[in-house]
Design a protein around this motif. Structure first.
Motif, mmCIF file in Angstrom:
data_model
loop_
_atom_site.group_PDB
_atom_site.id
_atom_site.type_symbol
_atom_site.label_atom_id
_atom_site.label_comp_id
_atom_site.label_asym_id
_atom_site.label_seq_id
_atom_site.Cartn_x
_atom_site.Cartn_y
_atom_site.Cartn_z
ATOM 1 N N ILE A 172 -8.292 17.953 -1.473
ATOM 2 C CA ILE A 172 -6.911 17.829 -1.023
ATOM 3 C C ILE A 172 -6.871 16.744 0.046
ATOM 4 N N VAL A 173 -6.178 15.664 -0.241
ATOM 5 C CA VAL A 173 -6.142 14.507 0.659
ATOM 6 C C VAL A 173 -4.794 14.428 1.345
ATOM 7 N N LEU A 174 -4.827 14.430 2.661
ATOM 8 C CA LEU A 174 -3.626 14.206 3.459
ATOM 9 C C LEU A 174 -3.659 12.781 3.996
ATOM 10 N N ILE A 175 -2.555 12.359 4.579
ATOM 11 C CA ILE A 175 -2.461 10.969 5.016
ATOM 12 C C ILE A 175 -3.472 10.675 6.126
ATOM 13 N N GLY A 176 -3.820 11.703 6.905
ATOM 14 C CA GLY A 176 -4.843 11.510 7.930
ATOM 15 C C GLY A 176 -6.185 11.152 7.344
ATOM 16 N N ASN A 177 -6.506 11.727 6.173
ATOM 17 C CA ASN A 177 -7.758 11.393 5.493
ATOM 18 C C ASN A 177 -7.745 9.968 4.979
ATOM 19 N N VAL A 178 -6.579 9.496 4.513
ATOM 20 C CA VAL A 178 -6.460 8.116 4.029
ATOM 21 C C VAL A 178 -6.651 7.134 5.188
ATOM 22 N N ALA B 37 -0.819 11.331 -0.885
ATOM 23 C CA ALA B 37 -1.288 11.758 0.434
ATOM 24 C C ALA B 37 -0.103 12.100 1.343
ATOM 25 N N PHE B 38 0.932 11.242 1.334
ATOM 26 C CA PHE B 38 2.127 11.533 2.136
ATOM 27 C C PHE B 38 2.793 12.811 1.652
ATOM 28 N N GLY B 39 2.894 12.958 0.328
ATOM 29 C CA GLY B 39 3.510 14.161 -0.224
ATOM 30 C C GLY B 39 2.754 15.415 0.161
ATOM 31 N N ASN B 40 1.419 15.378 0.043
ATOM 32 C CA ASN B 40 0.602 16.519 0.450
ATOM 33 C C ASN B 40 0.764 16.822 1.933
ATOM 34 N N GLN C 284 0.826 -1.210 0.000
ATOM 35 C CA GLN C 284 0.000 0.000 0.000
ATOM 36 C C GLN C 284 0.861 1.262 0.000
ATOM 37 N N LEU C 285 2.063 1.145 0.547
ATOM 38 C CA LEU C 285 2.948 2.308 0.627
ATOM 39 C C LEU C 285 3.435 2.764 -0.739
ATOM 40 N N SER C 286 3.388 1.884 -1.720
ATOM 41 C CA SER C 286 3.824 2.238 -3.076
ATOM 42 C C SER C 286 2.658 2.648 -3.978
ATOM 43 N N GLU C 287 1.442 2.619 -3.424
ATOM 44 C CA GLU C 287 0.281 3.030 -4.204
ATOM 45 C C GLU C 287 0.335 4.535 -4.469
ATOM 46 N N PRO C 288 -0.009 4.968 -5.696
ATOM 47 C CA PRO C 288 0.035 6.401 -6.021
ATOM 48 C C PRO C 288 -0.792 7.265 -5.064
ATOM 49 N N SER C 289 -1.968 6.772 -4.672
ATOM 50 C CA SER C 289 -2.823 7.551 -3.770
ATOM 51 C C SER C 289 -2.151 7.779 -2.420
ATOM 52 N N THR C 290 -1.469 6.740 -1.930
ATOM 53 C CA THR C 290 -0.777 6.866 -0.647
ATOM 54 C C THR C 290 0.409 7.808 -0.764
ATOM 55 N N TYR D 255 -8.851 -2.366 8.218
ATOM 56 C CA TYR D 255 -8.117 -2.075 9.437
ATOM 57 C C TYR D 255 -6.620 -2.344 9.307
ATOM 58 N N THR D 256 -6.245 -3.306 8.491
ATOM 59 C CA THR D 256 -4.817 -3.612 8.350
ATOM 60 C C THR D 256 -4.087 -2.461 7.670
ATOM 61 N N ILE D 257 -4.675 -1.897 6.610
ATOM 62 C CA ILE D 257 -4.062 -0.769 5.914
ATOM 63 C C ILE D 257 -4.066 0.468 6.799
ATOM 64 N N GLY D 258 -5.185 0.720 7.449
ATOM 65 C CA GLY D 258 -5.267 1.864 8.349
ATOM 66 C C GLY D 258 -4.264 1.770 9.483
ATOM 67 N N SER D 259 -4.096 0.553 10.014
ATOM 68 C CA SER D 259 -3.135 0.350 11.101
ATOM 69 C C SER D 259 -1.704 0.590 10.619
ATOM 70 N N LEU D 260 -1.386 0.126 9.421
ATOM 71 C CA LEU D 260 -0.051 0.308 8.865
ATOM 72 C C LEU D 260 0.290 1.786 8.751
ATOM 73 N N LEU D 261 -0.598 2.563 8.167
ATOM 74 C CA LEU D 261 -0.349 3.991 7.990
ATOM 75 C C LEU D 261 -0.326 4.725 9.327
ATOM 76 N N ALA D 262 -1.202 4.317 10.243
ATOM 77 C CA ALA D 262 -1.246 4.953 11.554
ATOM 78 C C ALA D 262 0.036 4.695 12.341
ATOM 79 N N VAL D 263 0.570 3.482 12.240
ATOM 80 C CA VAL D 263 1.820 3.153 12.940
ATOM 81 C C VAL D 263 2.978 3.966 12.386
ATOM 82 N N ILE D 264 3.003 4.184 11.065
ATOM 83 C CA ILE D 264 4.068 4.998 10.464
ATOM 84 C C ILE D 264 4.019 6.423 11.023
ATOM 85 N N ILE D 265 2.819 6.996 11.079
ATOM 86 C CA ILE D 265 2.665 8.335 11.652
ATOM 87 C C ILE D 265 3.063 8.345 13.125
#
Length: 278
Positions: free
Chosen positions: A230-236, A63-66, A54-60, A246-256
């Motif tokens: 405008i989508v930020l990583i918090g919105n994702v 969102a991280f870039g924004n 998921q970290l290599s997905e364009p949308s993600t 929940y698995t994707i949400g948990s992954l991104l939340a742990v990174i933050i």
């Protein structure tokens, strides 16, 4: 006596474990599991690293870039404006400067959603006070859904977090050091850049982290003022949990969460005594 006071913190520690530590550990476990949406574990739990794709997905990535871009811009604006306000207050002749700080942070005592909705009404073409005074009613000047609206909302919301630590660091500068700098031949401008600014750098660093982190991880402001454009990583992360991914949400939340912990570590090293926060 100290042991008696230490016991008073025991309930707080239990709540900390239940409401903070346990959910963080739970999310850490989830990011390595292959679980269908909705936490359906009827077929058992399977270890996987597929979630990291998921970290290599364009949308993600967008969102991280924004998130980093908007947080960085807001932090820079907060440093400039926050330092000007803090320095002006520091040089003022107010007898009770703390009261001025309280008035400054007073809006922060209200719910962030209410403040953001108020800003949305202000930036909307139909409710924009500035446009109304200018006699402009065209919907073309609707600022909602633009990068300006999101940055403006982030700045207005979090700039007090910059003012307070900078002001505290300025207040702790010994006046005799400033007098010595002038006695050695420095001008007021040279004194500021060679003495005051370096000695207040702790406050700048602390304030920058305190502004950068909520701007990076927040979702309410870009959702309301950005109108979803405008989508930020918090919105994702919010969307992932809403859609029961929940698995994707948990992954991104742990990174933050890791970014937040690293930032706290940096603050603890730069300002060990917590001088800029008191």
């Amino acid at each position: 006596m100290n042991k008696k006071f230490a016991r008073l913190s025991t309930p707080y520690l239990y709540w900390l474990y239940i409401l903070a530590l346990f959910p963080a550990l739970f999310m850490f476990v989830l990011m390595f599991l292959d679980i269908p949406e909705g936490l359906d574990i009827s077929n058992g739990l399977k270890f996987t690293l597929e979630n990291f794709k998921q970290l290599s997905e364009p949308s993600t990535l967008i969102a991280f870039g924004n998130s980093f871009l908007y947080a960085f811009i807001t932090t820079i604006l907060s440093i400039v404006f926050g330092y000007l306000v803090a320095f002006r207050l520091f040089r003022s002749k107010f007898k009770n400067k703390f009261l001025v700080l309280v008035i400054l942070i007073l809006p922060m005592w209200t719910n962030i959603l209410l403040r953001t909705e108020s800003l949305a009404g202000f930036l909307n073409s139909n409710g924009n006070v500035v446009l109304s005074l200018l006699g402009i009613k065209s919907a073309e000047f609707d600022l909602l859904g633009t990068p300006f609206a999101v940055i403006f909302g982030l700045f207005v919301t979090y700039v007090p977090f910059m003012v307070m630590p900078i002001f505290n660091s300025l207040e702790k500068i010994d006046k005799s050091i400033e007098e010595a700098a002038l006695d050695l031949g420095l001008t007021e401008t040279q004194k500021f850049f060679k003495v005051i600014l370096p000695m207040s750098s702790k406050g700048i660093v602390t304030g920058s982290i305190m502004v950068f982190l909520p701007c990076l991880s927040g979702f309410a402001i870009p959702e309301i003022l950005g109108r979803g454009n405008i989508v930020l990583i918090g919105n994702v992360i919010e969307a992932s949990f809403k859609n029961m991914s929940y698995t994707i949400g948990s992954l991104l939340a742990v990174i933050i969460l890791v970014v937040i912990l690293l930032s706290i570590f940096i603050v603890s090293k730069i300002d060990k005594e917590g001088e800029t926060l008191l």
